[in-house]
Design an enzyme around this catalytic site. Structure first.
Site, PDB file in Angstrom:
ATOM      1  N   ARG A 117      12.358  -3.206  -4.412  1.00 49.61           N
ATOM      2  CA  ARG A 117      13.400  -3.053  -5.415  1.00 49.61           C
ATOM      3  C   ARG A 117      12.881  -2.759  -6.806  1.00 49.61           C
ATOM      4  NH1 ARG A 117      16.924  -8.205  -3.904  1.00 49.61           N
ATOM      5  NH2 ARG A 117      18.001  -7.378  -2.094  1.00 49.61           N
ATOM      6  N   PRO A 138       0.830  -1.211   0.000  1.00 49.05           N
ATOM      7  CA  PRO A 138       0.000   0.000   0.000  1.00 49.05           C
ATOM      8  C   PRO A 138       0.868   1.267   0.000  1.00 49.05           C
ATOM      9  CG  PRO A 138      -0.726  -1.559   1.665  1.00 49.05           C
ATOM     10  CD  PRO A 138       0.578  -2.065   1.146  1.00 49.05           C
ATOM     11  N   GLU A 139       0.506   2.224  -0.841  1.00 49.76           N
ATOM     12  CA  GLU A 139       1.240   3.477  -0.883  1.00 49.76           C
ATOM     13  C   GLU A 139       0.374   4.585  -0.276  1.00 49.76           C
ATOM     14  OE1 GLU A 139       3.498   4.056  -4.505  1.00 49.76           O
ATOM     15  OE2 GLU A 139       3.592   1.903  -4.844  1.00 49.76           O
ATOM     16  N   LYS A 144       2.835   6.450   4.907  1.00 49.42           N
ATOM     17  CA  LYS A 144       2.249   5.114   4.938  1.00 49.42           C
ATOM     18  C   LYS A 144       1.837   4.705   6.359  1.00 49.42           C
ATOM     19  CE  LYS A 144       5.281   3.694   1.147  1.00 49.42           C
ATOM     20  NZ  LYS A 144       6.308   2.702   0.770  1.00 49.42           N
TER      21      LYS A 144
END
Ligand SMILES: [Zn+2]
Length: 263
Positions: free
Chosen positions: A248, A2-3, A51
């Site tokens: 990543r 989740p952003e 977040k």
């Protein structure tokens, strides 16, 4: 993961269910707070900070939660069964609603005055009331040797950007994620773009950065490795950068975002 936009909406959903109401149940299923009890206290407000989620409760207490990779808050009418098993970390309920924190990555209970120990390190939040684009740019540019891709994901610079918004922001800026921050002229423009994208999506259940919500057309580069760039037709690249395994992934168009690795 989740952003910022998802966490912002989660805070609003939690707020609608809990804010202003007295808790009749609080069930911390984390060993550290197993004996904590918030029943009888009114929830004042729930806010997001990047977040992170902060639920402030009467008596100078704050419940801090973080969704990390796969966490969520499930809200249902009071009295419903909470999800079975050991996935629930915390239940907060009033006479109308119950909120079950499922697979939360972090659960803390602190004095409201001590919130800064948990979120004080965060950079400006593009969805927060105190958004400061110049300060975000200053933080992003602190280490001129860092790649802009790594800098954008560092929550100390900008709070709320994850791998999706990183990739999409840099595509729209026309900047390779691999470029050192010190080589980029308009870092503030990149911070402003990230904010624009997060802001445009904060009220939408279906995230789109292209303005077109159709699957496959909703993102410029994220998740589109090997497919044609929606702008120039070149194949979208996929790579890995940064230290944290789950963060990543990077997608970019070598043609629209020149200056990265060529292989
Ligand atoms: Zn392109």
């Amino acid at each position: 993961m989740p952003e910022g936009d998802v966490v912002y909406r989660t805070a609003r959903r939690l707020g609608r269910a809990l804010d202003g109401r007295v808790l009749v149940r609080s069930d911390f299923r984390v060993p550290r707070y197993a004996t904590a009890d918030l029943t009888g206290r009114r929830v004042l407000e729930t806010v997001s900070r990047g977040k992170h989620l902060l639920t402030r409760v009467e008596g100078d207490l704050t419940v801090h939660t973080h969704l990390r990779m796969e966490g969520s808050w499930q809200i249902s009418p009071a009295g419903r069964r909470v999800p079975p098993g050991d996935v629930v970390r915390l239940v907060l309920a009033n006479t109308e609603w119950q909120a079950a924190g499922v697979r939360l990555g972090m659960v803390d209970l602190v004095a409201t005055a001590e919130e800064h120990r948990l979120v004080g390190h965060l950079g400006p939040d593009p969805l927060g009331p105190d958004w400061d684009v110049a300060e975000a740019a200053r933080r992003l540019a602190r280490d001129p040797r860092a790649t802009i891709g790594e800098a954008l994901l560092d929550q100390r610079n900008l709070a709320g950007v994850g791998t999706v918004y990183r990739a999409e922001t840099l595509f729209l800026a026309g900047v390779s994620p691999w470029r050192p921050v010190g080589e980029i002229e308009d870092v503030e423009g990149i911070a402003a773009l990230a904010r624009r994208l997060l802001h445009a999506n904060r009220d939408r259940a279906t995230r789109a950065t292209t303005g077109d919500p159709r699957p496959g057309r909703d993102m410029w580069v994220y998740g589109r490795a090997g497919r044609s760039c929606l702008r120039c037709g070149h194949r979208i690249s996929r790579g890995e950068m940064g230290a944290q395994p789950q963060e990543r992934l990077i997608f970019w168009c070598r043609h629209c975002q020149p200056g990265g690795p060529t292989g």
